[in-house]
Design a protein around this motif. Structure first.
Motif, PDB file in Angstrom:
ATOM      1  N   PHE A  69      29.755  39.520  34.952  1.00  0.00           N
ATOM      2  CA  PHE A  69      28.850  40.362  35.296  1.00  0.00           C
ATOM      3  C   PHE A  69      27.465  40.805  34.560  1.00  0.00           C
ATOM      4  N   GLY A  70      26.581  41.152  35.151  1.00  0.00           N
ATOM      5  CA  GLY A  70      25.445  41.430  34.235  1.00  0.00           C
ATOM      6  C   GLY A  70      25.660  43.083  34.009  1.00  0.00           C
ATOM      7  N   LYS A  71      24.725  43.516  33.063  1.00  0.00           N
ATOM      8  CA  LYS A  71      24.847  45.151  32.665  1.00  0.00           C
ATOM      9  C   LYS A  71      24.289  46.154  33.959  1.00  0.00           C
ATOM     10  N   ALA A  72      25.163  46.892  34.029  1.00  0.00           N
ATOM     11  CA  ALA A  72      24.925  47.770  35.004  1.00  0.00           C
ATOM     12  C   ALA A  72      25.549  49.343  34.791  1.00  0.00           C
ATOM     13  N   GLU A  73      24.923  50.330  35.355  1.00  0.00           N
ATOM     14  CA  GLU A  73      25.293  51.704  35.168  1.00  0.00           C
ATOM     15  C   GLU A  73      26.702  52.064  35.980  1.00  0.00           C
ATOM     16  N   ALA A  74      27.585  52.710  35.526  1.00  0.00           N
ATOM     17  CA  ALA A  74      28.671  52.838  36.066  1.00  0.00           C
ATOM     18  C   ALA A  74      28.951  54.229  36.940  1.00  0.00           C
ATOM     19  N   ASP A  75      27.809  54.244  38.135  1.00  0.00           N
ATOM     20  CA  ASP A  75      27.967  55.281  38.959  1.00  0.00           C
ATOM     21  C   ASP A  75      29.327  54.978  40.053  1.00  0.00           C
ATOM     22  N   GLU A  76      29.675  56.022  40.662  1.00  0.00           N
ATOM     23  CA  GLU A  76      30.819  55.767  41.430  1.00  0.00           C
ATOM     24  C   GLU A  76      30.884  54.518  42.646  1.00  0.00           C
ATOM     25  N   LYS A  77      29.790  54.594  43.440  1.00  0.00           N
ATOM     26  CA  LYS A  77      29.783  53.541  44.372  1.00  0.00           C
ATOM     27  C   LYS A  77      29.577  51.980  43.567  1.00  0.00           C
ATOM     28  N   THR A  78      28.856  51.997  42.430  1.00  0.00           N
ATOM     29  CA  THR A  78      29.081  50.811  41.848  1.00  0.00           C
ATOM     30  C   THR A  78      30.362  50.347  41.239  1.00  0.00           C
ATOM     31  N   LEU A  79      31.174  51.290  40.828  1.00  0.00           N
ATOM     32  CA  LEU A  79      32.561  51.016  40.295  1.00  0.00           C
ATOM     33  C   LEU A  79      33.411  50.550  41.230  1.00  0.00           C
ATOM     34  N   TYR A  80      33.357  50.930  42.518  1.00  0.00           N
ATOM     35  CA  TYR A  80      34.152  50.523  43.601  1.00  0.00           C
ATOM     36  C   TYR A  80      33.817  48.973  43.853  1.00  0.00           C
ATOM     37  N   ALA A  81      32.659  48.774  43.870  1.00  0.00           N
ATOM     38  CA  ALA A  81      32.098  47.531  44.250  1.00  0.00           C
ATOM     39  C   ALA A  81      32.287  46.461  43.102  1.00  0.00           C
ATOM     40  N   VAL A  82      32.397  46.835  41.938  1.00  0.00           N
ATOM     41  CA  VAL A  82      32.552  46.015  40.902  1.00  0.00           C
ATOM     42  C   VAL A  82      34.176  45.701  40.741  1.00  0.00           C
ATOM     43  N   ASP A  83      35.092  46.680  41.028  1.00  0.00           N
ATOM     44  CA  ASP A  83      36.402  46.606  41.193  1.00  0.00           C
ATOM     45  C   ASP A  83      36.736  45.508  42.233  1.00  0.00           C
ATOM     46  N   PHE A  84      36.337  45.366  43.398  1.00  0.00           N
ATOM     47  CA  PHE A  84      36.480  44.380  44.527  1.00  0.00           C
ATOM     48  C   PHE A  84      36.183  43.456  44.020  1.00  0.00           C
ATOM     49  N   GLU A  85      34.767  42.873  43.527  1.00  0.00           N
ATOM     50  CA  GLU A  85      34.199  41.834  43.062  1.00  0.00           C
ATOM     51  C   GLU A  85      35.022  41.370  41.853  1.00  0.00           C
ATOM     52  N   ALA A  86      35.396  42.045  40.749  1.00  0.00           N
ATOM     53  CA  ALA A  86      35.991  41.633  39.825  1.00  0.00           C
ATOM     54  C   ALA A  86      37.781  40.753  40.428  1.00  0.00           C
ATOM     55  N   ARG A  87      38.274  41.467  41.159  1.00  0.00           N
ATOM     56  CA  ARG A  87      39.349  41.012  41.613  1.00  0.00           C
ATOM     57  C   ARG A  87      39.283  39.822  42.500  1.00  0.00           C
ATOM     58  N   ARG A  88      38.361  39.660  43.354  1.00  0.00           N
ATOM     59  CA  ARG A  88      37.932  38.500  44.131  1.00  0.00           C
ATOM     60  C   ARG A  88      37.545  37.388  43.258  1.00  0.00           C
ATOM     61  N   LEU A  89      36.808  37.606  41.996  1.00  0.00           N
ATOM     62  CA  LEU A  89      36.697  36.503  41.148  1.00  0.00           C
ATOM     63  C   LEU A  89      37.806  35.856  40.546  1.00  0.00           C
ATOM     64  N   ILE A  90      38.924  36.720  40.298  1.00  0.00           N
ATOM     65  CA  ILE A  90      40.053  36.234  39.666  1.00  0.00           C
ATOM     66  C   ILE A  90      40.910  35.465  40.413  1.00  0.00           C
ATOM     67  N   ARG A  91      40.791  35.883  41.853  1.00  0.00           N
ATOM     68  CA  ARG A  91      41.720  35.155  42.758  1.00  0.00           C
ATOM     69  C   ARG A  91      41.038  33.881  42.899  1.00  0.00           C
ATOM     70  N   GLU A  92      39.693  33.925  43.205  1.00  0.00           N
ATOM     71  CA  GLU A  92      38.719  32.489  43.382  1.00  0.00           C
ATOM     72  C   GLU A  92      39.152  31.650  42.125  1.00  0.00           C
ATOM     73  N   ARG A  93      39.211  32.105  40.842  1.00  0.00           N
ATOM     74  CA  ARG A  93      39.464  31.353  39.908  1.00  0.00           C
ATOM     75  C   ARG A  93      40.640  30.611  39.549  1.00  0.00           C
ATOM     76  N   PHE A  94      41.702  31.303  40.032  1.00  0.00           N
ATOM     77  CA  PHE A  94      43.209  30.549  40.288  1.00  0.00           C
ATOM     78  C   PHE A  94      43.457  30.074  41.351  1.00  0.00           C
ATOM     79  N   ASP A  95      42.204  30.002  42.561  1.00  0.00           N
ATOM     80  CA  ASP A  95      42.471  29.377  43.757  1.00  0.00           C
ATOM     81  C   ASP A  95      43.605  29.983  44.505  1.00  0.00           C
ATOM     82  N   ILE A  96      43.582  31.403  44.600  1.00  0.00           N
ATOM     83  CA  ILE A  96      44.638  32.221  45.317  1.00  0.00           C
ATOM     84  C   ILE A  96      44.350  33.035  46.317  1.00  0.00           C
TER      85      ILE A  96
END
Ligand code: NDP
Ligand code: MG
Length: 377
Positions: A350-377
């Protein structure tokens, strides 16, 4: 009569909170109960406590609820946690994980005092939560045992001046073991916590020491200080729940039998203390030990502090990646060090970004997706 909404009522904290309420029916009334998917237990709780509102996140489980009292309205889906906050004096947020952020922010923004067990909300969105609490004059009462201990040492004043916070760590299920041995251990081993009986996610977090990292961040947010004012130390006996050092060098510690009923009940009644059936401690013949955290064997601790230093969205990335990785570890899909690898990987993506509420929901979603993708699940 204090009206309490219990979000996460079927979990470890939620169930203990309801035992306290049951013991003091003249002091507390349950206004709402919310669970994730355990419909059977939620139904029993609803019929016992007869709240006005009940919530079941997992709408697919609604058919399992056969009978509820006429006066209870049952909601399902994500927004059930928000409906549950109608008409209460205090919201106990005992949902696990990032899902605790939305109701915490909603409560605070609507002027409702919060007894906060959920630490992920403060880690991921702490700046927003604390700022909204300041603006609305809302109390955030820590339920996490270390932060409750600090709150007690500060005389129930989060703003009181101090020199340093000393947070104790039991060291979790794998304390004292080496990397090679730990690599071979399964989630079932990590779930055997030596001193506390808690939900599965937090028990794994204790084994990786991510929990202690999250708690240091939680302390920085709650007590308004930087990392330089918070020190985590190993204390295997879990007798001292945390300490505060003051300017004159005095250190005040809070001790007691390790039971979450103390911090939960205090969040309901402080500064008053009530008997919740917790035994006292006979310290004669006991010794208390302290040590440094083994950062090499338990890399999650340093990863958490680094994410906090990086600021903005990084604590949210850390917490989301950890939550996803812990869930995979609990299913034996990745190993113990897969958790720290996953967290480091996500933070670097992830690049640097401010933690406003909308961004946090998107970041949470994307971080989880990245992990599942990394472990091919
Ligand atoms: P548990 O896993 O035992 O319980 C979690 C609760 O949250 C359950 O009632 C669960 O429902 C509910 N839940 C989960 N997801 C959702 C959702 N999306 N919407 C609504 N409800 C949901 O966790 P704990 O009680 O151990 O921990 C709760 C929080 O408190 C965590 O953040 C933890 O870090 C913190 N904490 C816990 C301590 C402890 O001793 N347990 C100590 C200090 C802090 P269901 O049962 O249906 O899945
Ligand atoms: Mg704790």
């Amino acid at each position: 009569m204090k009206r309490i909404a219990v979000l996460g009522s079927t979990g470890s904290i939620g169930r203990q909170a309801l035992e306290i309420v049951e013991k003091y029916p003249d002091r507390f009334k349950i206004s709402a109960l919310v669970a994730g998917s355990n419909a059977e237990l939620l139904e029993k709780q609803i019929n016992k406590f007869r709240p006005e509102i009940a919530g079941l996140y997992d709408a697919g489980k609604i058919a399992s609820i056969k009978e509820i009292p006429q006066g209870t309205t049952l909601y399902t889906g994500e927004n059930c946690t928000l409906h549950a906050l109608e008409n209460c004096d205090l919201a106990l947020i005992a949902i696990s994980g990032f899902a605790g952020l939305k109701p915490t922010l909603y409560a605070v923004k609507n002027g409702i005092d919060v007894a906060l067990a959920n630490k992920e909300a403060l880690v991921a969105g702490g700046e927003l939560v604390i700022a909204a609490a300041e603006e609305k004059g809302v109390n955030i009462i820590p339920v996490d045992s270390e932060h409750s201990a600090i709150f007690q040492c500060l005389g129930f004043d989060r703003k009181k001046k101090f020199k340093k916070l000393i947070i104790t760590a039991s060291g979790g299920a794998f304390r004292g073991r080496g990397r090679e041995e730990i690599e071979k251990l399964k989630a079932s081993d990590a779930l055997k916590h030596p001193n506390w009986d808690m939900g599965r996610k937090i028990t794994v977090d204790c084994a990786t020491l991510m929990n202690k990292g999250l708690e240091v961040i939680e302390a920085c947010r709650l007590f308004g200080v930087g990392l330089d004012k918070v020190k985590a130390i190993l204390h295997p006996e879990s007798v001292i729940h945390s300490m505060v050092e003051f300017d004159d060098g005095a250190i005040i510690a809070q001790m007691g039998y390790p039971s979450m009923k103390v911090p939960i009940s205090l969040a309901f009644t402080y500064p008053e203390r009530i008997d919740v059936g917790v035994q006292g401690l006979d310290l004669a013949g006991k010794s208390l030990n302290f040590g440094e955290i083994d950062r090499e064997t338990f890399p999650c601790f340093s990863l958490a502090l680094k994410a906090y230093e990086m600021g903005g969205i990084y604590p949210c990335v850390l917490s989301a990646a950890n939550e996803e990785a812990v869930s995979l570890y609990l299913q034996d899909k990745i190993g113990f060090y897969g958790i720290s690898d996953a967290v480091e990987y996500a933070v670097n993506k992830f690049g640097k970004a401010e933690a406003d509420e909308k961004t946090l929901y998107a970041v949470d979603f994307e971080a989880r997706r990245l992990i599942r993708e990394r472990f091919d699940i």
